[in-house]
Design a protein around this motif. Structure first.
Motif, PDB file in Angstrom:
ATOM      1  N   ASP A 199       3.950   6.101  -5.087  1.00  0.00           N
ATOM      2  CA  ASP A 199       4.294   6.180  -6.445  1.00  0.00           C
ATOM      3  C   ASP A 199       3.359   7.189  -7.176  1.00  0.00           C
ATOM      4  OD1 ASP A 199       6.203   4.309  -6.347  1.00  0.00           O
ATOM      5  OD2 ASP A 199       5.294   2.682  -7.263  1.00  0.00           O
ATOM      6  N   GLU A 200       1.947   7.246  -6.861  1.00  0.00           N
ATOM      7  CA  GLU A 200       0.942   7.891  -7.359  1.00  0.00           C
ATOM      8  C   GLU A 200       1.226   9.268  -7.015  1.00  0.00           C
ATOM      9  OE1 GLU A 200      -1.434   6.689  -8.986  1.00  0.00           O
ATOM     10  OE2 GLU A 200      -2.701   8.508  -9.364  1.00  0.00           O
ATOM     11  N   LEU A 201       1.672   9.423  -5.775  1.00  0.00           N
ATOM     12  CA  LEU A 201       2.138  10.997  -5.239  1.00  0.00           C
ATOM     13  C   LEU A 201       3.087  11.488  -6.166  1.00  0.00           C
ATOM     14  CD1 LEU A 201       1.391  10.877  -1.299  1.00  0.00           C
ATOM     15  CD2 LEU A 201      -0.071  12.074  -3.277  1.00  0.00           C
ATOM     16  N   SER A 202       4.148  10.720  -6.085  1.00  0.00           N
ATOM     17  CA  SER A 202       5.382  11.280  -6.824  1.00  0.00           C
ATOM     18  C   SER A 202       4.967  11.518  -8.310  1.00  0.00           C
ATOM     19  CB  SER A 202       6.648  10.581  -6.722  1.00  0.00           C
ATOM     20  OG  SER A 202       6.360   9.207  -6.869  1.00  0.00           O
ATOM     21  N   ASP A 203       4.337  10.671  -8.982  1.00  0.00           N
ATOM     22  CA  ASP A 203       3.874  10.997 -10.391  1.00  0.00           C
ATOM     23  C   ASP A 203       3.045  12.204 -10.640  1.00  0.00           C
ATOM     24  OD1 ASP A 203       4.704   8.420 -10.918  1.00  0.00           O
ATOM     25  OD2 ASP A 203       2.867   7.457 -11.255  1.00  0.00           O
ATOM     26  N   HIS A 204       2.584  12.598  -9.552  1.00  0.00           N
ATOM     27  CA  HIS A 204       1.787  14.149  -9.743  1.00  0.00           C
ATOM     28  C   HIS A 204       2.640  14.866  -8.861  1.00  0.00           C
ATOM     29  CE1 HIS A 204      -1.537  11.556 -10.210  1.00  0.00           C
ATOM     30  NE2 HIS A 204      -1.989  12.486 -10.989  1.00  0.00           N
ATOM     31  N   GLY A 205       4.008  14.802  -8.708  1.00  0.00           N
ATOM     32  CA  GLY A 205       5.159  15.929  -8.214  1.00  0.00           C
ATOM     33  C   GLY A 205       4.794  16.117  -6.674  1.00  0.00           C
ATOM     34  N   PHE A 206       4.248  15.537  -5.900  1.00  0.00           N
ATOM     35  CA  PHE A 206       4.146  15.588  -4.548  1.00  0.00           C
ATOM     36  C   PHE A 206       5.324  14.684  -3.861  1.00  0.00           C
ATOM     37  CE2 PHE A 206      -0.079  16.512  -5.608  1.00  0.00           C
ATOM     38  CZ  PHE A 206      -0.063  18.034  -5.373  1.00  0.00           C
ATOM     39  N   GLU A 207       6.187  15.075  -3.158  1.00  0.00           N
ATOM     40  CA  GLU A 207       7.195  14.308  -2.398  1.00  0.00           C
ATOM     41  C   GLU A 207       6.926  14.776  -1.256  1.00  0.00           C
ATOM     42  OE1 GLU A 207       9.130  12.148  -3.609  1.00  0.00           O
ATOM     43  OE2 GLU A 207       9.119  12.722  -5.927  1.00  0.00           O
ATOM     44  N   ASN A 208       7.263  13.667  -0.020  1.00  0.00           N
ATOM     45  CA  ASN A 208       7.228  13.979   1.397  1.00  0.00           C
ATOM     46  C   ASN A 208       5.839  14.589   1.560  1.00  0.00           C
ATOM     47  OD1 ASN A 208       9.899  13.314   1.533  1.00  0.00           O
ATOM     48  ND2 ASN A 208      10.458  15.301   1.008  1.00  0.00           N
ATOM     49  N   ALA A 209       4.967  14.029   0.907  1.00  0.00           N
ATOM     50  CA  ALA A 209       3.480  14.328   1.650  1.00  0.00           C
ATOM     51  C   ALA A 209       3.070  13.699   2.936  1.00  0.00           C
ATOM     52  CB  ALA A 209       2.398  13.919   0.837  1.00  0.00           C
ATOM     53  N   PRO A 210       2.451  14.439   3.801  1.00  0.00           N
ATOM     54  CA  PRO A 210       2.458  13.896   5.125  1.00  0.00           C
ATOM     55  C   PRO A 210       1.255  12.671   5.366  1.00  0.00           C
ATOM     56  CG  PRO A 210       1.157  16.064   4.862  1.00  0.00           C
ATOM     57  CD  PRO A 210       1.641  15.686   3.634  1.00  0.00           C
ATOM     58  N   VAL A 211       1.887  11.663   4.760  1.00  0.00           N
ATOM     59  CA  VAL A 211       0.969  10.310   4.895  1.00  0.00           C
ATOM     60  C   VAL A 211       1.823   9.425   5.808  1.00  0.00           C
ATOM     61  CG1 VAL A 211       0.076   8.468   3.541  1.00  0.00           C
ATOM     62  CG2 VAL A 211       0.505  10.768   2.490  1.00  0.00           C
ATOM     63  N   THR A 212       0.884   9.027   6.559  1.00  0.00           N
ATOM     64  CA  THR A 212       1.789   7.888   7.829  1.00  0.00           C
ATOM     65  C   THR A 212       0.746   6.622   7.803  1.00  0.00           C
ATOM     66  OG1 THR A 212       1.829   9.940   9.283  1.00  0.00           O
ATOM     67  CG2 THR A 212       2.813   7.634  10.162  1.00  0.00           C
ATOM     68  N   PHE A 213       1.399   5.625   7.830  1.00  0.00           N
ATOM     69  CA  PHE A 213       0.708   4.025   7.958  1.00  0.00           C
ATOM     70  C   PHE A 213       0.712   3.553   9.194  1.00  0.00           C
ATOM     71  CE2 PHE A 213       2.001   5.188   3.936  1.00  0.00           C
ATOM     72  CZ  PHE A 213       0.903   5.079   2.889  1.00  0.00           C
ATOM     73  N   HIS A 214      -0.546   3.014   9.512  1.00  0.00           N
ATOM     74  CA  HIS A 214      -0.591   2.299  10.807  1.00  0.00           C
ATOM     75  C   HIS A 214      -1.147   0.983  10.825  1.00  0.00           C
ATOM     76  CE1 HIS A 214       0.061   6.287  12.984  1.00  0.00           C
ATOM     77  NE2 HIS A 214      -0.576   6.712  12.107  1.00  0.00           N
ATOM     78  N   ILE A 223       0.964  -1.140   0.098  1.00  0.00           N
ATOM     79  CA  ILE A 223      -0.041   0.167  -0.084  1.00  0.00           C
ATOM     80  C   ILE A 223       0.713   1.216  -0.017  1.00  0.00           C
ATOM     81  CG2 ILE A 223      -1.770   1.253   1.215  1.00  0.00           C
ATOM     82  CD1 ILE A 223      -2.972  -1.278   2.174  1.00  0.00           C
ATOM     83  N   THR A 224       1.918   1.190   0.799  1.00  0.00           N
ATOM     84  CA  THR A 224       2.796   2.388   0.814  1.00  0.00           C
ATOM     85  C   THR A 224       3.231   2.651  -0.644  1.00  0.00           C
ATOM     86  OG1 THR A 224       3.339   1.618   3.044  1.00  0.00           O
ATOM     87  CG2 THR A 224       4.564   3.495   2.006  1.00  0.00           C
ATOM     88  N   ILE A 225       3.866   1.755  -1.102  1.00  0.00           N
ATOM     89  CA  ILE A 225       4.355   2.081  -2.542  1.00  0.00           C
ATOM     90  C   ILE A 225       3.454   2.529  -3.528  1.00  0.00           C
ATOM     91  CG2 ILE A 225       5.523   0.547  -4.446  1.00  0.00           C
ATOM     92  CD1 ILE A 225       6.812  -1.271  -2.469  1.00  0.00           C
TER      93      ILE A 225
END
Lengths: 408, 404
Positions: free
Chosen positions: B214-229, B208-210
């Motif tokens: 991937d989707e985010l970086s495709d749209h040019g967002f790096e280091n978005a504040p997304v955390t997984f639990h 799920i993380t990947i």
């Protein structure tokens, strides 16, 4: 610990004569746990004595034949617990081939009824045949009826359903008792061979235990004594003690705590000592818990403490502590039945103070006190000193034990 | 007045509501009977600040909007979103209403947005979204009203189900939010992992993380504040996950942690937690690695204290009794006989003699710590140190309180 000793005390006013007559080695009194298959006997046994949590009992399979266990309680009371598988084939077997083996020398019968059972009449029929075997071989046994799985009944109906079921069971019991002409008076008056000498011995042993007669089997003792003094006593019906239980709440602890409570031999001495201690340390309440099962064996409550509106606090505390013992066992990785904690103290500001202390080898003492730091510390020290005076709870039973109680 | 006496009242309310309301639980914890907690005020301030940022962002593009809407009470908001039947309502019932996990089977599906206010140390709102509605496709929803003052978005994914669609929807949501509300924390709960093996859990989490990154970086967002639990309502993991979510909303977390770490070092504690008693969420812990086991035992210990207090602390003693305990030989007012007005407790485990100690901080918070073996003898000293830390905490909340 010496078997003979425990027998002698645990059943102190039970017939010396019987042992003489039966030639056999003296045995510990049996606790029979019976009831229809699937009614929850083994579940309750594992919750009470093996510290299972209610959820875990799902894993239990059916009991095959009889599961014997010896549960050591307060050192000098060993429960010889017979968990009898309830499938019909086994039941028939108990009633026929194993009849003597199973039903002789029974101290207590705990009969479990499943409230959800579809075939109540059949359950009752089985119960009556068990009852007949019991009365034949161990007429003095106490009978406890647990109406189990009460959680499955809607809360508003519980009381009515329970009362109705108890009424039916009582009625059946009485009917049966009448049909065989059973009565407490008869039982004393010499239907069975050994009881002739029992009648003679009874008043003596009763006075020897200081009239406290808190000893197990006192029911029959009193009955016999009454029969000896006045044979004209109207025949009292067979006594049964009913409880509504469920493994999902504390009702189970209530039932078992009172069963155990009735079995503790030197109860009068314990209670007297507890009361003395309670008064001395200005406590509101003292509870004495058995170590592994954390059932409240005995308690003392001050006048002020009796105003506490929580009626079921004994079993609630048992429940709370049993659950937390589970958590500790998960945390430390120690076995469930191991001793989990040594002491606990809680000071709730200016409302109350409380501590639970590892008391004698087999008991914990819980003390509820009014607020106050000095009082708390003093009480803690005093309770540690008092351990000496409760040592008799643990020691192998000698004749000194009751004597100590009598002496105060 | 202490938490443990109040708690009973608030804990009993869900069950009453259950009886009456039937479908869906919506309880507004009686706010007016509670005072304001300093920590809560702090939180409000943080929240005001973040809203300010949002507004500033907007100011750049749109004409200045009207002053803050009267509807907003300045509470941080936790949004629970995800596919239908992924367990959102169960989570909020278990964590905030103390519903036993196995009873969540009977929860009905949520038809409309369920808003709960939690009055606790931090006074926040929990919004439970129905899974079948996609708010981005439905123009009836006012985005600003929903995301304008958010604390965190919690996206729940059912790990035992096919999660691809959930991940796709999550991606669209993140992309939407990243454009308009970039400082929203996005917390992904990979839920219902209780039945899964450890390896499998990690595999799913990695997958799920990947997919999302991937989707985010495709749209040019790096280091978005997304955390997984990884969470489940059948153990403490859900509480732990919520703890982490909420800790992110406390700006001075570092200071709190430093205080606890200091305490642990001085008193040689193994682990210390600062708990919000009502929800069992810990808002800070010391710097030692957190493990589930110590969290569980501390959280269960709070339960023991609550339950015991309910039995013995919930009824008023008579005047006669009061006179008796204030009379000979003590001759002192009850309040003078008591060392600490708040609840103070400790239990010594048989295993290595480790004590667990608990100390109330204020109405909502309690400090629970696991101590080193055989340190019961030093309990008075420990209590003194704890007292100092508790004073520190109180001052801390006092200082960080927003000034009018």
């Amino acid at each position: 610990m010496a078997d003979a000793g425990s027998y002698g005390d645990g059943t102190s006013n039970l017939p010396l004569a019987e042992t003489k007559n039966e030639v056999k080695k003296p045995k510990k009194k049996k606790v029979l746990l019976m009831g229809k298959s699937g009614s929850g006997k083994s579940s309750m046994r594992s919750i009470i004595f093996s510290n299972y949590i209610a959820r875990d009992t799902r894993r239990l399979g059916a009991t095959i034949d009889i599961d014997l266990s010896h549960v050591k309680f307060l050192g000098n009371l060993t429960l010889n617990l017979w968990d009898c598988g309830g499938q019909e084939a086994f039941m028939e077997n108990y009633l026929s081939q194993q009849r003597v083996h199973v039903f002789s020398n029974v101290g207590v019968l705990i009969y479990v009824f499943d409230i959800e059972s579809r075939d109540v009449d059949r359950d009752l029929a089985t119960y009556v045949s068990i009852l007949s075997a019991l009365l034949q071989y161990s007429p003095q046994a106490r009978i406890y009826i647990l109406i189990h799985k009460m959680d499955l009944v809607a809360p508003s109906l519980r009381e009515a359903v329970y009362d109705e079921r108890v009424r039916i069971v009582r009625q059946k019991t009485v009917e049966y008792a009448n049909s065989i002409g059973y009565s407490a008076a008869d039982q004393g008056a010499g239907a069975a061979d050994p009881s002739g000498s029992v009648v003679l011995l009874e008043p003596l042993s009763a006075s020897a235990t200081t009239g406290g007669s808190g000893s197990s089997g006192s029911g029959s003792g009193v009955g016999a004594a009454a029969a000896a003094t006045s044979a004209s006593t109207p025949s009292s019906p067979l006594e049964i003690t009913p409880f509504a239980t469920s493994i999902w709440d504390q009702s189970l602890y209530k039932a078992w705590a009172s069963i155990i409570h009735d079995l503790v031999p030197n109860l009068a001495a314990i209670e007297r000592n507890l009361a003395n201690l309670g008064v001395a340390i200005e406590a509101e309440e003292l509870l004495l818990f058995e170590r592994t099962s954390f059932l409240a064996v005995s308690s003392w409550t001050s006048e002020e403490g009796q105003r506490n509106p929580t009626e079921d606090r004994l079993e609630r505390i048992s429940n709370i502590m049993k659950h937390f013992k589970q958590s500790i066992s998960r945390f430390t990785g120690t076995p469930r039945n191991a001793e989990q904690f040594v002491r606990m103290e809680h000071k709730a500001g200016s409302r109350f103070n409380l501590f639970i202390l590892k008391f004698t080898t087999n008991t914990y003492l819980m003390v509820v006190l009014p607020p106050g730091e000095a009082r708390f510390n003093a009480a803690m020290l005093n309770c540690q000193i008092a351990i000496e005076h409760f040592k008799f709870l643990d020691g192998p039973v000698t004749t000194a034990a009751p004597a100590h109680g009598v002496g105060g | 007045m202490s938490i443990f006496s109040r708690l009973r009242r608030s804990l009993s309310s869900p069950s009453q509501a259950d009886d009456g309301a039937g479908a869906g639980i919506s309880i507004d914890y009686a706010l007016n009977i509670r005072g304001e907690s300093p920590a809560k005020l702090t939180l409000q301030r943080v929240f005001e600040q973040s809203r300010q940022v949002v507004r500033n962002n907007k100011d750049a593009t749109t004409p200045p909007e009207a002053p803050a809407r009267p509807t907003t009470k300045g509470r941080p908001r936790l949004l629970l979103m995800g596919q239908r039947r992924s367990g959102k309502s169960s989570i909020s019932s278990v964590v905030f209403h103390k519903l036993p996990p196995n009873e969540t089977l009977f929860l009905e599906s949520t038809a409309r947005i369920q808003k709960d206010s939690m009055a606790s140390f931090m006074d926040f709102q929990v919004w439970d979204f129905p899974g079948q509605i996609d708010i981005f496709e439905n123009p009836n929803y006012d985005m600003d009203a929903i995301f304008g003052e958010i604390g965190a978005l919690i996206w729940v994914i059912d790990a035992q189900d096919d999660y691809l669609e959930a991940v796709t929807r999550l991606n669209t949501t993140i992309l939407h939010l990243q454009r308009s509300y970039p400082n929203i924390n996005i917390e992904v709960f990979i839920h219902k992992v209780d039945g899964l093996s450890d390896d499998y859990k990690l595999d799913i989490q990695r997958d799920i993380t990947i997919r999302i990154q991937d989707e985010l970086s495709d749209h040019g967002f790096e280091n978005a504040p997304v955390t997984f639990h990884l969470t489940s309502i059948y153990n403490h993991s859900i509480f732990e996950a919520f703890s982490k979510v909420i800790q992110k909303l406390i700006p001075q977390l570092g200071t709190l942690e430093a205080m606890l770490t200091n305490l642990c070092r001085t008193c040689r504690f193994e682990k210390a937690y600062l708990f919000d008693v009502l929800s069992k969420i810990y808002i800070a812990t010391d710097s030692a690695a957190a493990d589930m086991a110590s969290y569980e035992i501390c959280s269960d210990y709070i339960d023991v204290i609550i339950d015991i207090t309910e039995v013995y602390g919930s009824w008023p003693r008579s005047d006669a009794q009061r006179r008796r305990i204030e009379g000979e030989p003590w001759n002192a007012k009850v309040d003078d006989q008591v060392a600490c007005p708040w609840a103070e407790s400790c239990m010594v485990l048989h295993d290595a003699g480790r004590p667990i100690m608990l100390r109330e901080v204020d109405r909502y918070l309690a400090l629970v710590a696991i101590m080193k073996e055989d340190s019961y003898d030093r309990m008075p000293l420990v209590n003194m140190n704890v007292e100092a830390v508790v004073q520190g905490l109180t001052e801390f909340f006092d200082i960080t309180k927003p000034r009018k």
